[in-house]
Every structure is written in C-alpha cells, then in structure tokens.
Design a protein around this motif. Sequence first.
Motif, PDB file in Angstrom:
ATOM      1  N   THR A  50       0.827  -1.225   0.000  1.00 49.67           N
ATOM      2  CA  THR A  50       0.000   0.000   0.000  1.00 49.67           C
ATOM      3  C   THR A  50       0.859   1.273   0.000  1.00 49.67           C
ATOM      4  O   THR A  50       0.356   2.350  -0.272  1.00 49.67           O
ATOM      5  CB  THR A  50      -0.968   0.046   1.208  1.00 49.67           C
ATOM      6  N   ARG A  51       2.159   1.130   0.320  1.00 43.09           N
ATOM      7  CA  ARG A  51       3.047   2.308   0.315  1.00 43.09           C
ATOM      8  C   ARG A  51       3.893   2.393  -0.956  1.00 43.09           C
ATOM      9  O   ARG A  51       4.702   3.308  -1.098  1.00 43.09           O
ATOM     10  CB  ARG A  51       3.965   2.256   1.549  1.00 43.09           C
ATOM     11  N   LEU A  52       3.751   1.433  -1.880  1.00 39.81           N
ATOM     12  CA  LEU A  52       4.570   1.440  -3.105  1.00 39.81           C
ATOM     13  C   LEU A  52       4.156   2.571  -4.039  1.00 39.81           C
ATOM     14  O   LEU A  52       2.959   2.853  -4.173  1.00 39.81           O
ATOM     15  CB  LEU A  52       4.382   0.122  -3.868  1.00 39.81           C
ATOM     16  N   PRO A  53       5.117   3.177  -4.747  1.00 44.20           N
ATOM     17  CA  PRO A  53       4.742   4.231  -5.692  1.00 44.20           C
ATOM     18  C   PRO A  53       3.802   3.721  -6.797  1.00 44.20           C
ATOM     19  O   PRO A  53       2.897   4.427  -7.238  1.00 44.20           O
ATOM     20  CB  PRO A  53       6.079   4.699  -6.284  1.00 44.20           C
ATOM     21  N   GLU A  54       3.989   2.459  -7.222  1.00 42.80           N
ATOM     22  CA  GLU A  54       3.156   1.939  -8.325  1.00 42.80           C
ATOM     23  C   GLU A  54       1.734   1.609  -7.873  1.00 42.80           C
ATOM     24  O   GLU A  54       0.817   1.565  -8.683  1.00 42.80           O
ATOM     25  CB  GLU A  54       3.765   0.644  -8.895  1.00 42.80           C
ATOM     26  N   TYR A  55       1.550   1.318  -6.558  1.00 40.29           N
ATOM     27  CA  TYR A  55       0.223   0.878  -6.078  1.00 40.29           C
ATOM     28  C   TYR A  55      -0.605   2.113  -5.701  1.00 40.29           C
ATOM     29  O   TYR A  55      -0.639   2.548  -4.557  1.00 40.29           O
ATOM     30  CB  TYR A  55       0.373  -0.091  -4.893  1.00 40.29           C
ATOM     31  N   TYR A  56      -1.308   2.649  -6.706  1.00 44.71           N
ATOM     32  CA  TYR A  56      -2.066   3.906  -6.535  1.00 44.71           C
ATOM     33  C   TYR A  56      -3.330   3.756  -5.666  1.00 44.71           C
ATOM     34  O   TYR A  56      -3.782   4.760  -5.090  1.00 44.71           O
ATOM     35  CB  TYR A  56      -2.467   4.465  -7.935  1.00 44.71           C
ATOM     36  N   PRO A  57      -4.014   2.566  -5.572  1.00 45.08           N
ATOM     37  CA  PRO A  57      -5.346   2.572  -4.940  1.00 45.08           C
ATOM     38  C   PRO A  57      -5.383   3.182  -3.534  1.00 45.08           C
ATOM     39  O   PRO A  57      -6.258   4.004  -3.241  1.00 45.08           O
ATOM     40  CB  PRO A  57      -5.748   1.092  -4.923  1.00 45.08           C
ATOM     41  N   THR A  58      -4.456   2.806  -2.667  1.00 40.32           N
ATOM     42  CA  THR A  58      -4.522   3.289  -1.274  1.00 40.32           C
ATOM     43  C   THR A  58      -4.309   4.799  -1.226  1.00 40.32           C
ATOM     44  O   THR A  58      -5.037   5.526  -0.547  1.00 40.32           O
ATOM     45  CB  THR A  58      -3.446   2.587  -0.417  1.00 40.32           C
ATOM     46  N   ARG A  59      -3.307   5.256  -1.976  1.00 41.81           N
ATOM     47  CA  ARG A  59      -2.965   6.687  -1.957  1.00 41.81           C
ATOM     48  C   ARG A  59      -4.128   7.524  -2.494  1.00 41.81           C
ATOM     49  O   ARG A  59      -4.540   8.511  -1.891  1.00 41.81           O
ATOM     50  CB  ARG A  59      -1.722   6.875  -2.839  1.00 41.81           C
ATOM     51  N   VAL A  60      -4.686   7.088  -3.624  1.00 45.44           N
ATOM     52  CA  VAL A  60      -5.751   7.870  -4.265  1.00 45.44           C
ATOM     53  C   VAL A  60      -7.024   7.835  -3.414  1.00 45.44           C
ATOM     54  O   VAL A  60      -7.682   8.863  -3.208  1.00 45.44           O
ATOM     55  CB  VAL A  60      -6.020   7.355  -5.706  1.00 45.44           C
ATOM     56  N   GLU A  61      -7.363   6.674  -2.874  1.00 43.96           N
ATOM     57  CA  GLU A  61      -8.583   6.583  -2.067  1.00 43.96           C
ATOM     58  C   GLU A  61      -8.459   7.424  -0.787  1.00 43.96           C
ATOM     59  O   GLU A  61      -9.418   8.087  -0.372  1.00 43.96           O
ATOM     60  CB  GLU A  61      -8.882   5.131  -1.718  1.00 43.96           C
ATOM     61  N   THR A  62      -7.287   7.391  -0.160  1.00 46.98           N
ATOM     62  CA  THR A  62      -7.094   8.175   1.062  1.00 46.98           C
ATOM     63  C   THR A  62      -7.245   9.668   0.755  1.00 46.98           C
ATOM     64  O   THR A  62      -7.882  10.413   1.518  1.00 46.98           O
ATOM     65  CB  THR A  62      -5.702   7.880   1.677  1.00 46.98           C
ATOM     66  N   ALA A  63      -6.689  10.101  -0.383  1.00 46.87           N
ATOM     67  CA  ALA A  63      -6.823  11.520  -0.766  1.00 46.87           C
ATOM     68  C   ALA A  63      -8.284  11.860  -1.055  1.00 46.87           C
ATOM     69  O   ALA A  63      -8.774  12.941  -0.680  1.00 46.87           O
ATOM     70  CB  ALA A  63      -5.949  11.810  -1.983  1.00 46.87           C
ATOM     71  N   LEU A  64      -9.008  10.948  -1.696  1.00 49.68           N
ATOM     72  CA  LEU A  64     -10.432  11.196  -1.986  1.00 49.68           C
ATOM     73  C   LEU A  64     -11.224  11.346  -0.684  1.00 49.68           C
ATOM     74  O   LEU A  64     -12.089  12.218  -0.559  1.00 49.68           O
ATOM     75  CB  LEU A  64     -11.028  10.052  -2.819  1.00 49.68           C
ATOM     76  N   LEU A  65     -10.901  10.490   0.286  1.00 51.54           N
ATOM     77  CA  LEU A  65     -11.598  10.571   1.577  1.00 51.54           C
ATOM     78  C   LEU A  65     -11.281  11.878   2.295  1.00 51.54           C
ATOM     79  O   LEU A  65     -12.179  12.523   2.865  1.00 51.54           O
ATOM     80  CB  LEU A  65     -11.174   9.417   2.470  1.00 51.54           C
ATOM     81  N   ALA A  66      -9.993  12.257   2.266  1.00 51.17           N
ATOM     82  CA  ALA A  66      -9.595  13.505   2.935  1.00 51.17           C
ATOM     83  C   ALA A  66     -10.356  14.675   2.331  1.00 51.17           C
ATOM     84  O   ALA A  66     -10.805  15.580   3.036  1.00 51.17           O
ATOM     85  CB  ALA A  66      -8.092  13.700   2.801  1.00 51.17           C
ATOM     86  N   GLU A  67     -10.535  14.636   1.013  1.00 49.28           N
ATOM     87  CA  GLU A  67     -11.170  15.766   0.336  1.00 49.28           C
ATOM     88  C   GLU A  67     -12.701  15.751   0.465  1.00 49.28           C
ATOM     89  O   GLU A  67     -13.312  16.805   0.569  1.00 49.28           O
ATOM     90  CB  GLU A  67     -10.769  15.723  -1.144  1.00 49.28           C
ATOM     91  N   HIS A  68     -13.299  14.565   0.451  1.00 47.63           N
ATOM     92  CA  HIS A  68     -14.765  14.523   0.311  1.00 47.63           C
ATOM     93  C   HIS A  68     -15.524  13.999   1.531  1.00 47.63           C
ATOM     94  O   HIS A  68     -16.756  13.903   1.482  1.00 47.63           O
ATOM     95  CB  HIS A  68     -15.135  13.691  -0.924  1.00 47.63           C
ATOM     96  N   ALA A  69     -14.816  13.672   2.619  1.00 47.19           N
ATOM     97  CA  ALA A  69     -15.529  13.158   3.797  1.00 47.19           C
ATOM     98  C   ALA A  69     -16.531  14.195   4.315  1.00 47.19           C
ATOM     99  O   ALA A  69     -17.602  13.839   4.816  1.00 47.19           O
ATOM    100  CB  ALA A  69     -14.536  12.764   4.888  1.00 47.19           C
TER     101      ALA A  69
END
Length: 317
Positions: A50-69
């Motif tokens: 989940t911390r790998l640069p290539e594995y976008y799902p965790t990073r993108v979802e966390t940013a979406l939650l931060a922005e839209h919660a």
Amino acid sequence: MAATDLLDRAGTLHAAFRADVIAGLSARPRAIPARWFYDHRGSELFEAITRLPEYYPTRVETALLAEHAGAVGRIAGPGRAVIEFGSGSSAKTPHLLSAIAPAAYVPIDISGDFLRQSADALAADFPGLPVIPVEADFMARVALPRDVRHLPKLGFFPGSTIGNMGPAHGVDLLRAMAGTLGEGAMLLIGMDRVKSPAILIPAYDDAEGVTAAFNLNLLHRINRELDGDIPIAAFRHRAIWNDEAARIEMHLEAMADISFIVAGQRFAVAAGETIHTENSHKYDPRGARLLLAAGGWTPMREWTDPDGLFALILAEA
Ligand code: AVI
C-alpha cells in the motif's frame, strides 16, 4: 475468548486452509483462494504494497476521503453509527470519523487480533466515541450490538476489497451488508476503476518485487503449515490483465517441471503451468452502478480523482 475456543478456531482454520490448498492444487486450472495470503508475513507485505509508488489505490482513495468526507457528512447527517466492514485502516477511517460526527463506530472483522488493535487505536484518537468491535464474518448478515441497533447506519467498505471477489460474490456481499445495516442505511464504498494495463500491471508487479514476495509468501505458508516441500525458487510471480473479465489476475508460474509434497500428497507441475492466486476486478462507472444496484444499493454521489483511477461511491439502501 476462552483458550479452548481459540484452539477450536485455529483447528478449523487449519483444516479449511488444508482443504483449499489440496483442492486448489488438484484442480485444473490450479487455483488457491486469495484469502490465504494474509498470515502475519502476508499482512505485513500487503501493508508494504500500500506504500509502493506503483500501487495507486490506497494513496488515491485516502486523498479522496480527505477531500470529500465533509460532503459525505453533509449528505449522511450527524448521529449515524459507522459500521466498517474489515478492520479499520489507520489511514482512512479517521478522515471519515472526523468529518461526519458519528454516534458510534463498529468495525467488523473475522480476525479478532487485528480488530482489537485497530479498535483500540481509534478509540484513543476519538475520546468519547463509543467504539464497539464485532468479531464476525461479514459475508453473511451480522447481528449488530444492541447499543447501535436504533441508530441510522453508514456502512464503510474502502480499499476496493469488493474487487477481490467475482461479481456474483460481490452482489451476495452487498446484499448481506444491506441486511446487516437495515432500512435507511447508506454505504460508502471504494471501487477501483478499469484503466490502462500500463498502470495496472506495475501496480501488481512492482519494481521492488514486494508484490512478488506477497504472492510467493503463499508457498512459504503452505510449506510451513502443511508440511510441504515446494521448491519456491522454481516459481515466479505473474500479474496479467484479463480484459474480457476486467480483472488483474495474479499467478505463480512454474519455471521447470517439478514435483513436491503437500500434506502427504504428491503433486507434479509442468513448466509454464500456473497456480492462480488472486483476482482483482476493476469497474467502469456503469459496471460499478450495476453491481451496486444488483446488490440492493442506489448510488447517490460518486467522487473520483482527476485521472479517474479510483472511485468513492455513496449509496443508499
Ligand atoms: C486487498 N485488495 C484490494 C488488494 C487488491 O488490490 O486487489 C490485494 C492486492 N493484491 C496485490 N496487490 C494488492
């Protein structure tokens, strides 16, 4: 839980692992369910993924939650019980809990250890919020604690975990969640989008080899727990995009003709043959809505990143 209950559970789990591995190695094509990835080492390797640069799902979802919660909170309203399916992930859940003024937080997970750890951590971060962990398999309808039964519910299922099951099981799970949450419930779910294999393949076959280690760890687990002598160096990790089924498939491919023993049984695997270990289904916007509708949920709002990599969907029962 009493010591004898713990021993019973460990025995049942071991028997289920043995049965799945023997059946999976005997089948053609060979396939072992992805749920067996997650022993202690497998869970550590998944965290590293989940911390790998290539594995976008965790990073993108966390940013979406931060922005839209905040928007989720405005639509859902205050005073709901947040019911999380899976142990609360330390990075994602706090964004939601901070934004929606919940009346209680109920994480549901089959693994009691992870559940209690993450529940304790969240309780410490949100003093005053009742945190009531429930140890259960959420693939079936779960009886919620008495204290939250009268409250309106917001289900939370992040991580695109629904992608690890096929559409039929995904629909069954969504229906079970609707049953667990009851009338008037909402569900916030993360779903990974269909995209170019140029992005998907590296996400599941990273340069550092962490995903390869995660996949191969299954063979280490089989050798250790099922008295196996699989020559692990004879296998390599493969990640394949199956366009027709809209899914990434992970396989372990034999690089030579080999034979080995697992739980007293001998297996012969020819060079080039694979053991299929995981599916990760991806959904386009219509497919996601159809899956939700088949599972008894009506999408209300949908948020995605500018590149359309991942979607966060709020739906009502
Ligand atoms: C847990 N699940 C959503 C991950 C996924 O992306 O399908 C598991 C995983 N397998 C390889 N990398 C990550």
